[in-house]
Design a protein around this motif. Sequence first.
Motif, PDB file in Angstrom:
ATOM      1  N   ALA A  16      17.576  -3.954  21.205  1.00  0.00           N
ATOM      2  CA  ALA A  16      16.081  -4.301  20.880  1.00  0.00           C
ATOM      3  C   ALA A  16      15.404  -3.298  20.170  1.00  0.00           C
ATOM      4  N   ILE A  17      15.742  -2.121  19.946  1.00  0.00           N
ATOM      5  CA  ILE A  17      14.991  -0.962  19.358  1.00  0.00           C
ATOM      6  C   ILE A  17      15.300  -1.422  17.897  1.00  0.00           C
ATOM      7  N   THR A  18      16.634  -1.464  17.774  1.00  0.00           N
ATOM      8  CA  THR A  18      17.035  -1.534  16.448  1.00  0.00           C
ATOM      9  C   THR A  18      16.341  -2.692  15.636  1.00  0.00           C
ATOM     10  N   LEU A  19      16.510  -3.972  16.504  1.00  0.00           N
ATOM     11  CA  LEU A  19      15.867  -5.013  15.969  1.00  0.00           C
ATOM     12  C   LEU A  19      14.385  -4.899  15.561  1.00  0.00           C
ATOM     13  N   VAL A  20      13.556  -4.426  16.501  1.00  0.00           N
ATOM     14  CA  VAL A  20      12.175  -4.094  16.204  1.00  0.00           C
ATOM     15  C   VAL A  20      11.923  -3.253  15.105  1.00  0.00           C
ATOM     16  N   ASP A  21      12.478  -1.951  14.889  1.00  0.00           N
ATOM     17  CA  ASP A  21      12.564  -1.325  13.772  1.00  0.00           C
ATOM     18  C   ASP A  21      12.928  -2.120  12.535  1.00  0.00           C
ATOM     19  N   MET A  22      13.720  -3.007  12.259  1.00  0.00           N
ATOM     20  CA  MET A  22      14.538  -3.360  11.144  1.00  0.00           C
ATOM     21  C   MET A  22      13.272  -4.651  10.781  1.00  0.00           C
ATOM     22  N   LEU A  23      12.900  -5.147  11.799  1.00  0.00           N
ATOM     23  CA  LEU A  23      11.820  -6.216  11.419  1.00  0.00           C
ATOM     24  C   LEU A  23      10.668  -5.774  10.879  1.00  0.00           C
ATOM     25  N   MET A  24      10.279  -4.607  11.340  1.00  0.00           N
ATOM     26  CA  MET A  24       9.236  -3.894  10.677  1.00  0.00           C
ATOM     27  C   MET A  24       9.560  -3.371   9.298  1.00  0.00           C
ATOM     28  N   CYS A  25      10.853  -2.801   9.050  1.00  0.00           N
ATOM     29  CA  CYS A  25      11.062  -2.087   7.881  1.00  0.00           C
ATOM     30  C   CYS A  25      11.254  -3.634   6.784  1.00  0.00           C
ATOM     31  N   SER A  26      11.465  -4.783   7.206  1.00  0.00           N
ATOM     32  CA  SER A  26      11.599  -5.901   6.319  1.00  0.00           C
ATOM     33  C   SER A  26      10.685  -6.579   5.936  1.00  0.00           C
ATOM     34  N   ILE A  27       9.326  -6.109   6.234  1.00  0.00           N
ATOM     35  CA  ILE A  27       7.892  -6.292   5.816  1.00  0.00           C
ATOM     36  C   ILE A  27       7.649  -6.473   4.372  1.00  0.00           C
ATOM     37  N   THR A  28       8.240  -5.328   3.999  1.00  0.00           N
ATOM     38  CA  THR A  28       8.269  -4.796   2.513  1.00  0.00           C
ATOM     39  C   THR A  28       9.279  -5.539   1.623  1.00  0.00           C
ATOM     40  N   SER A  29       9.760  -6.436   2.006  1.00  0.00           N
ATOM     41  CA  SER A  29      11.132  -6.834   1.003  1.00  0.00           C
ATOM     42  C   SER A  29      10.775  -7.875  -0.053  1.00  0.00           C
ATOM     43  N   ASN A  30       9.533  -8.486   0.224  1.00  0.00           N
ATOM     44  CA  ASN A  30       8.915  -9.361  -1.018  1.00  0.00           C
ATOM     45  C   ASN A  30       7.720  -9.571  -0.921  1.00  0.00           C
ATOM     46  N   MET A  31       7.229  -9.846  -2.227  1.00  0.00           N
ATOM     47  CA  MET A  31       5.517  -9.877  -2.374  1.00  0.00           C
ATOM     48  C   MET A  31       4.991 -10.909  -1.427  1.00  0.00           C
ATOM     49  N   THR A  32       5.683 -12.044  -1.093  1.00  0.00           N
ATOM     50  CA  THR A  32       5.144 -13.029  -0.059  1.00  0.00           C
ATOM     51  C   THR A  32       4.755 -12.245   1.242  1.00  0.00           C
ATOM     52  N   ASN A  33       5.275 -11.527   1.785  1.00  0.00           N
ATOM     53  CA  ASN A  33       5.298 -10.666   2.989  1.00  0.00           C
ATOM     54  C   ASN A  33       3.918  -9.882   2.794  1.00  0.00           C
ATOM     55  N   LEU A  34       3.867  -9.109   1.651  1.00  0.00           N
ATOM     56  CA  LEU A  34       2.623  -8.358   1.476  1.00  0.00           C
ATOM     57  C   LEU A  34       1.520  -9.080   1.182  1.00  0.00           C
ATOM     58  N   GLU A  35       1.462 -10.125   0.492  1.00  0.00           N
ATOM     59  CA  GLU A  35       0.468 -11.072   0.239  1.00  0.00           C
ATOM     60  C   GLU A  35      -0.226 -11.659   1.584  1.00  0.00           C
ATOM     61  N   ARG A  36       0.696 -12.089   2.485  1.00  0.00           N
ATOM     62  CA  ARG A  36       0.366 -12.676   3.615  1.00  0.00           C
ATOM     63  C   ARG A  36      -0.400 -11.454   4.575  1.00  0.00           C
ATOM     64  N   PHE A  37      -0.377 -10.407   4.584  1.00  0.00           N
ATOM     65  CA  PHE A  37      -0.770  -9.440   5.449  1.00  0.00           C
ATOM     66  C   PHE A  37      -2.127  -8.842   4.828  1.00  0.00           C
ATOM     67  N   PHE A  38      -2.007  -8.790   3.339  1.00  0.00           N
ATOM     68  CA  PHE A  38      -2.794  -7.661   2.568  1.00  0.00           C
ATOM     69  C   PHE A  38      -3.920  -8.277   1.781  1.00  0.00           C
ATOM     70  N   ARG A  39      -3.471  -9.676   1.396  1.00  0.00           N
ATOM     71  CA  ARG A  39      -4.465 -10.158   0.336  1.00  0.00           C
ATOM     72  C   ARG A  39      -5.492 -10.674   0.768  1.00  0.00           C
ATOM     73  N   LYS A  40      -6.724 -10.494   0.070  1.00  0.00           N
ATOM     74  CA  LYS A  40      -7.911 -11.015   0.692  1.00  0.00           C
ATOM     75  C   LYS A  40      -8.503 -12.133  -0.278  1.00  0.00           C
TER      76      LYS A  40
END
Length: 367
Positions: A343-367
Amino acid sequence: MAGSTFGTLFKITTWGESHGAGVGVVVDGCPAGLSLCEEDIQKFLNRRKPGQSRYTTPRKEDDAVEILSGVFEGKTTGTPISMLVRNQNQRSKDYSEIASYYRPGHADLTFDLKYGFRDYRGGGRSSGRETIGRVAAGAIACKILDQLGIKILTYTKSIGDITADPACFDRSVIMENPFYMPDADAAKKAGEFLEECMKNEDSSGGSIECVIQNMPAGIGEPVFEKLSANLGKAILSIGAVKAFEIGDGTAVAHALGHINNDQYTRNPDGKIIKLTNHSGGILGGISDGSDILLRVSVKPTPSISREQSTITKDGGSRQISVKGRHDPVIVPRAVVVVESMAAITLVDMLMCSITSNMTNLERFFRK
């Protein structure tokens, strides 16, 4: 001593010794706003604590957790979460004699060779009580995963030669026997087998399976930060674990390509799915959206009453019979430890994966 910290963004640091004042963990990177109380942690710790059956060490410990920081009014604050479990039933005199020799199967010799000094009371940092910190952190990780709809089911696959029959798999009986086996008949036979081990002053190894459901596809990196590699590192860092497999594991060495390859099709909704899951849910180090299946081999408890040969610190030979309070099998108490590290590994890698593509970043940070 280096090497007590694991993770990149969701990071844990365990601390303490078996016979010190206490053991614990600091969890850094837990998001703010997660509902959390000591009872959430205690449920996990109760699954690994000693004295629950005749097949675990009779050392009596409540393993009561105290949350010292990082939680306010029932929610995480985003700051480091520090948790403590005080040691209450140490019997260090049981271990005073082993300061002069090296126990077979333990880290006594390697600690002396590396540091020139060791805490011989119960194994110090190499003791199974170090896993308390992992389990406390794992309880938090599992709560995060649960909110994301990701479920983990972990159970004992085998003890000695007694293996749970997949045809008799019953999830409801896992928590109803002292071995956490999903097969009631196999659990009964495991008890009989361990009675013989105890009568012969011996111990047994076994295996654990972990099934992760609803893990999204695309988690893990294709080279050094593979999901499979990081899960392997996490699980193999557990002291008693000697082997780790994903999917068909070592059986792939005897497989043919046309059988081992998981062929694709589409379900009625048009989603791409696999017809089989020999890969165990991970391809190229990246989750593929199917169930992730892990299998772990756990060694027999090294502390046994049967007489063994060893060497003393001054170079002499002697026969020993290890005294103290020990489990005839480690596997049942290790089930929740394996689940926690996964579980610790999965949570860590889920968090790390957010930066893997622009779609993820735009979903969180684009206004």
